[in-house]
Design a protein around this motif. Structure first.
Motif, short mmCIF file in Angstrom:
data_model
loop_
_atom_site.label_atom_id
_atom_site.label_comp_id
_atom_site.label_asym_id
_atom_site.label_seq_id
_atom_site.Cartn_x
_atom_site.Cartn_y
_atom_site.Cartn_z
N PHE A 1 0.83 -1.21 0.00
CA PHE A 1 0.00 0.00 0.00
C PHE A 1 0.86 1.26 0.00
CE2 PHE A 1 -1.57 3.39 2.81
CZ PHE A 1 -2.54 3.92 1.98
N LEU A 2 1.93 1.26 0.80
CA LEU A 2 2.78 2.45 0.87
C LEU A 2 3.41 2.78 -0.49
CD1 LEU A 2 4.55 1.96 4.31
CD2 LEU A 2 2.74 3.57 3.73
N PHE A 3 3.71 1.74 -1.27
CA PHE A 3 4.32 1.99 -2.58
C PHE A 3 3.28 2.29 -3.66
CE2 PHE A 3 7.94 -0.27 -0.66
CZ PHE A 3 8.94 0.64 -0.98
N THR A 4 2.11 1.68 -3.57
CA THR A 4 1.12 1.85 -4.64
C THR A 4 0.05 2.88 -4.33
OG1 THR A 4 -0.32 0.10 -3.81
CG2 THR A 4 1.41 -0.53 -5.38
N ARG A 5 -0.19 3.12 -3.05
CA ARG A 5 -1.25 4.01 -2.60
C ARG A 5 -2.64 3.57 -3.07
NH1 ARG A 5 0.35 6.27 1.83
NH2 ARG A 5 2.22 7.46 1.59
N MET A 6 -2.77 2.26 -3.29
CA MET A 6 -4.08 1.71 -3.67
C MET A 6 -4.83 1.36 -2.39
SD MET A 6 -3.08 -0.62 -6.96
CE MET A 6 -4.74 -1.16 -7.23
N LEU A 7 -6.01 1.90 -2.24
CA LEU A 7 -6.79 1.77 -1.01
C LEU A 7 -7.11 0.31 -0.67
CD1 LEU A 7 -8.09 3.41 1.20
CD2 LEU A 7 -10.18 3.49 -0.17
#
Length: 131
Positions: free
Chosen positions: A34-40
Motif C-alpha cells: 500500500f505504501l508503494f502503490t497508494r491503492m486503497l
C-alpha cells in the motif's frame, strides 16, 4: 510494571499462535505494498488482517481458536515438510539424493563414488546413477 498489566490483560485470553504470525506477516506485506502503490484496497485488506489477528489474540473462546490453528497447521504442514526436506538436502554436501524410478522412494547415497548401482529398499528396483 507494564509486564504485570499485560499479564493481567491477557489472562484467560487466547494469545498468539502460528496463524496469528501469518496474519501479521501478511498485514506487513500488504501495508508495504500500500505504501508503494497508494491503492486503497491494500490498506483495507491490511486493516482487516490486523483486526482479525487482534480479535484472535484477545478472544476468550480458546477451543475455537485452537481448532482454527489446528486446521491451518494441517493445511500448511505438507508444504512445511517439503521446504524442510529441500533445505536439509541443499545443505547436505556429503550425499546425493535420488528418487526410485519405479516407486518414487527418496534415497540417499554418498557423493563422489562415481557411477554406482542403487538398490531401492522399498520395491527392490535396481538402477545406476552418478554419485
Amino acid at each position: 510494571m507494564i509486564r504485570h498489566y499485560m499479564t493481567r490483560l491477557m489472562a484467560g485470553r487466547y494469545g498468539g499462535d502460528q496463524l496469528n504470525v501469518l496474519l501479521i506477516a501478511l498485514y506487513v506485506i500488504l501495508y508495504v505494498v500500500f505504501l508503494f502503490t497508494r491503492m486503497l484496497i491494500f490498506e483495507v485488506l491490511a486493516l482487516i488482517l490486523i483486526i482479525l489477528s487482534l480479535y484472535r489474540s484477545f478472544s476468550r473462546n480458546l477451543e475455537r481458536r485452537r481448532a482454527e490453528n489446528a486446521r491451518f497447521l494441517q493445511t500448511v504442514r505438507p508444504a512445511i515438510r517439503r521446504w524442510s526436506a529441500f533445505r536439509s538436502r541443499a545443505h547436505d554436501k556429503e550425499h546425493r539424493y535420488f528418487k526410485c524410478p519405479n516407486c518414487g522412494q527418496q534415497m540417499r547415497v554418498p557423493r563422489g563414488k562415481g557411477r554406482i548401482t542403487v538398490h531401492c529398499r522399498s520395491c527392490g528396483a535396481v538402477f545406476e546413477e552418478k554419485s
